[in-house]
Design an enzyme around this catalytic site. Sequence first.
Site, mmCIF file in Angstrom:
data_model
loop_
_atom_site.group_PDB
_atom_site.id
_atom_site.type_symbol
_atom_site.label_atom_id
_atom_site.label_comp_id
_atom_site.label_asym_id
_atom_site.label_seq_id
_atom_site.Cartn_x
_atom_site.Cartn_y
_atom_site.Cartn_z
ATOM 1 C CG ASP A 147 64.575 59.393 11.616
ATOM 2 O OD1 ASP A 147 64.988 58.721 10.654
ATOM 3 O OD2 ASP A 147 64.054 58.877 12.613
ATOM 4 C CG ASN A 205 62.927 56.367 23.094
ATOM 5 O OD1 ASN A 205 62.352 56.050 22.055
ATOM 6 N ND2 ASN A 205 63.836 57.324 23.147
ATOM 7 C CG HIS A 210 62.237 57.363 18.956
ATOM 8 N ND1 HIS A 210 63.601 57.471 19.040
ATOM 9 C CD2 HIS A 210 62.023 56.302 18.133
ATOM 10 C CE1 HIS A 210 64.169 56.533 18.290
ATOM 11 N NE2 HIS A 210 63.234 55.822 17.732
ATOM 12 C CD GLU A 249 64.885 60.371 20.868
ATOM 13 O OE1 GLU A 249 64.026 59.515 21.118
ATOM 14 O OE2 GLU A 249 66.031 60.074 20.476
#
Length: 241
Positions: free
Chosen positions: A67, A136, A138, A143
């Site tokens: 990413d 979170n 991810h 996400e």
Amino acid sequence: MQIDIFDSPDILAQLTARKIIDMVSRKPNALLCLAGGETPRLTYQYIVEGAKNNGIDFSLVQFVSLDEWVGIPASNKGSCYYFLHETIFEPLAIKQTNIHFFNSTAGNLSAECERINQIIQNLGGIDLMLVGIGMNGHIGFNEPGISPYLFAHVIELDIITQQVGQKYFSEITPLQKGISLGMAQFMQSGMVILLATGNKKAPIIKKALEENVSAAVPAGFIQEHTNAFVLLDSEAAGLLS
Ligand code: PGA
């Protein structure tokens, strides 16, 4: 899915490095996808050390991006490329032609996603993906709420990712979008390794590994991968039943 818990982040990093070096010994032209982030930093040190001490040849290994922050150039210290360049590519003298990273400043990001998808396909798929887990849940920039069927894509970053991501930058940096491999590529990877260390990751690790699989916690999809290793230190594993 195999879960292993280690007494310290140091032992975890040594074992993880061993798994990656073993993969390269078995398949010298493996396609690896190694995450940026703080968690794997020590692992990368041990890979470099292990490769040098044991004469493991990385010259044919191919690397693909996991990413990038959209709009942040590779020359920025907070970029995933910069981090991997410093920790792996430069120390192991990886040729530029074997490094396939998203250009997150490209004018046409959809074309950039397609280019990376195509490279992965042409190289026969990813052999090993090493990822961390976001606060979170991810993986990469997949996400919460993401479709598990996506390949490379551009995504609006979750507010938690925007805030936590500041730790990689020396000054406040607006982080609105990311470009990322998708969960489809994670699920199709020959082997996946998820690393987590520290108390702060304990609640999200519990959710990812013990709750029903759902897009609310993308890392939880690892439960359905057929060749998956979750490597935790005792702090990150602290809330597991
Ligand atoms: P970290 O990042 O290793 O810096 O905690 C993990 C992630 O956000 O995927």
